[in-house]
Design a protein around this motif. Structure first.
Motif, PDB file in Angstrom:
ATOM      1  N   VAL A  47       0.833  -1.206   0.000  1.00 49.64           N
ATOM      2  CA  VAL A  47       0.000   0.000   0.000  1.00 49.64           C
ATOM      3  C   VAL A  47       0.866   1.255   0.000  1.00 49.64           C
ATOM      4  CG1 VAL A  47      -1.690   1.345   1.317  1.00 49.64           C
ATOM      5  CG2 VAL A  47      -1.956  -1.133   1.095  1.00 49.64           C
ATOM      6  N   PHE A  48       1.918   1.252   0.816  1.00 48.51           N
ATOM      7  CA  PHE A  48       2.786   2.426   0.884  1.00 48.51           C
ATOM      8  C   PHE A  48       3.566   2.639  -0.410  1.00 48.51           C
ATOM      9  CE2 PHE A  48       2.804   2.120   5.730  1.00 48.51           C
ATOM     10  CZ  PHE A  48       1.951   3.208   5.859  1.00 48.51           C
ATOM     11  N   VAL A  49       3.959   1.540  -1.083  1.00 51.91           N
ATOM     12  CA  VAL A  49       4.641   1.665  -2.371  1.00 51.91           C
ATOM     13  C   VAL A  49       3.711   2.331  -3.383  1.00 51.91           C
ATOM     14  CG1 VAL A  49       5.536   0.379  -4.362  1.00 51.91           C
ATOM     15  CG2 VAL A  49       6.273  -0.222  -2.052  1.00 51.91           C
ATOM     16  N   LEU A  50       2.452   1.890  -3.422  1.00 49.70           N
ATOM     17  CA  LEU A  50       1.476   2.511  -4.322  1.00 49.70           C
ATOM     18  C   LEU A  50       1.283   3.988  -3.978  1.00 49.70           C
ATOM     19  CD1 LEU A  50      -1.342  -0.190  -4.647  1.00 49.70           C
ATOM     20  CD2 LEU A  50       0.378   0.458  -6.343  1.00 49.70           C
ATOM     21  N   TYR A  51       1.201   4.282  -2.687  1.00 49.86           N
ATOM     22  CA  TYR A  51       1.022   5.663  -2.230  1.00 49.86           C
ATOM     23  C   TYR A  51       2.179   6.543  -2.693  1.00 49.86           C
ATOM     24  CZ  TYR A  51       1.492   9.527   1.109  1.00 49.86           C
ATOM     25  OH  TYR A  51       1.681  10.752   1.683  1.00 49.86           O
ATOM     26  N   ILE A  52       3.402   6.049  -2.539  1.00 44.05           N
ATOM     27  CA  ILE A  52       4.577   6.830  -2.914  1.00 44.05           C
ATOM     28  C   ILE A  52       4.657   7.012  -4.428  1.00 44.05           C
ATOM     29  CG2 ILE A  52       7.110   6.801  -2.955  1.00 44.05           C
ATOM     30  CD1 ILE A  52       6.981   5.399  -0.201  1.00 44.05           C
ATOM     31  N   LEU A  53       4.345   5.945  -5.189  1.00 43.34           N
ATOM     32  CA  LEU A  53       4.377   6.034  -6.651  1.00 43.34           C
ATOM     33  C   LEU A  53       3.351   7.044  -7.168  1.00 43.34           C
ATOM     34  CD1 LEU A  53       4.809   2.286  -7.669  1.00 43.34           C
ATOM     35  CD2 LEU A  53       6.528   4.108  -7.810  1.00 43.34           C
ATOM     36  N   LEU A  54       2.143   6.989  -6.636  1.00 45.48           N
ATOM     37  CA  LEU A  54       1.097   7.925  -7.056  1.00 45.48           C
ATOM     38  C   LEU A  54       1.439   9.357  -6.644  1.00 45.48           C
ATOM     39  CD1 LEU A  54      -2.113   5.854  -6.188  1.00 45.48           C
ATOM     40  CD2 LEU A  54      -1.230   6.391  -8.472  1.00 45.48           C
ATOM     41  N   LYS A  55       2.009   9.490  -5.469  1.00 46.66           N
ATOM     42  CA  LYS A  55       2.388  10.806  -4.965  1.00 46.66           C
ATOM     43  C   LYS A  55       3.485  11.425  -5.840  1.00 46.66           C
ATOM     44  CE  LYS A  55       4.150  13.049  -0.779  1.00 46.66           C
ATOM     45  NZ  LYS A  55       4.633  12.801   0.603  1.00 46.66           N
ATOM     46  N   ASN A  56       4.481  10.620  -6.203  1.00 44.82           N
ATOM     47  CA  ASN A  56       5.588  11.117  -7.026  1.00 44.82           C
ATOM     48  C   ASN A  56       5.165  11.357  -8.472  1.00 44.82           C
ATOM     49  OD1 ASN A  56       7.999  11.314  -5.335  1.00 44.82           O
ATOM     50  ND2 ASN A  56       7.722   9.132  -5.004  1.00 44.82           N
TER      51      ASN A  56
END
Length: 307
Positions: A47-56
């Motif tokens: 979930v955090f990987v997806l969050y960081i990818l979408l954020k970046n």
């Protein structure tokens, strides 16, 4: 106002954590403890990987260079390691004790945190926090006591699960100390990912080690107990509370945070009462009252001093 916002966020985290004891206890008949931790935090890592990818993707962020900021990344790794150790001791210990008692023994971190804070951060707890700690200690004494015999003599009894859970409280105290330190220097994304990733990887390794040493067999049965527990612990608890704690604890001292977290055993006992039908006797109820009183005293009095 920010202080109350930070404390409200940590109280909400504590309520969520209180529910993990019952959820985990129910699932441990169908899955080995460290495998449960590994999957739980693997879900959170995803979930955090997806969050960081979408954020970046929307707003690219430049992170500190690895070569020139090794100490920063090591601090993030260490934070994840202390989290892993806390959950490993607590979850394995939960197999050998009740959810209610596990919650209360984990609450001893409120006693351990000020000691570690003094040693590591050179920050003396305020008189109000120290008074709160003393009152909470009395509460934990009553919560760990059992009434036996016709004369209802109070006896403190600790078994393997209790000792392991106390070890978990020690490592969670270290974690609280390092959250206070790391959250002020490390980017939030790095801290979020490092905590869940490190905990997941080490949990999977420990699961195989415990299986190899025949301490705990490696097994899983994806039934109605495991799936809801993984959803609750993996998403709601691991993702939600890790984000909130990392973001908001930096505005609160470690001792004060530890006192707020001492509400966790109270929440765990209430939830265990309804989900597992675990009951608190009179001494347990007295202990709950002491814990709540200790938190209120700490909230009303003083601040820490540096030396």
């Amino acid at each position: 106002m920010n202080r109350y916002k930070n404390e409200a966020a940590l109280i909400f985290c504590t309520l969520i954590w209180g529910g993990t004891f019952s959820a985990t206890k129910l699932s441990l008949v169908s899955i080995s403890s460290c495998l449960f931790i590994g999957i739980r935090f693997a879900i959170a890592t995803f979930v955090f990987v997806l969050y960081i990818l979408l954020k970046n993707r929307k707003n690219p962020i430049s992170y500190p260079d690895w070569k020139t900021n090794k100490s920063l990344y090591f601090l993030a790794f260490l934070l994840g390691f202390w989290m892993f150790m806390g959950f490993a001791f607590e979850t394995v210990g939960l197999k050998y004790t009740t959810a209610t008692k596990s919650g209360f023994l984990t609450g001893t971190l409120v006693v351990i945190t000020p000691i570690l804070q003094t040693l590591f951060l050179k920050r003396m707890p305020s008189s109000g926090n120290l008074l709160g700690v003393i009152v909470v200690m009395f509460g934990l004494f009553f919560l760990s006591a059992e009434s036996v015999g016709e004369d209802h003599k109070l006896v403190i009894s600790y078994h393997l699960g209790d000792v392991l859970t106390l070890g978990g409280a020690f490592f969670f105290s270290l974690y609280i100390i390092y959250v206070d330190k790391a959250s002020k220097s490390c980017p939030l994304d790095i801290l979020l990912l490092s905590q869940t990733l490190v905990t997941s990887v080490f949990a999977f390794l420990l699961a195989f080690i415990l299986h190899w040493t025949e301490f705990e067999p490696l097994f899983i049965k994806m039934d109605s107990r495991v799936m809801p527990a993984l959803f609750y612990n993996g998403l709601i608890s691991s993702v939600g509370t890790t984000f909130l704690q990392t973001k908001y604890q930096k505005g609160i001292s470690p001792t004060r945070a530890g006192l707020i977290f001492s509400l966790e055993p109270v929440f765990s006992a209430i939830l265990a009462y309804f989900t597992l039908e675990e009951r608190l006797d009179t001494t347990g109820l007295i202990g709950c009252s002491f814990v709540l009183t200790g938190v209120l005293l700490a909230e009303l009095l003083g601040r820490e001093k540096k030396f």
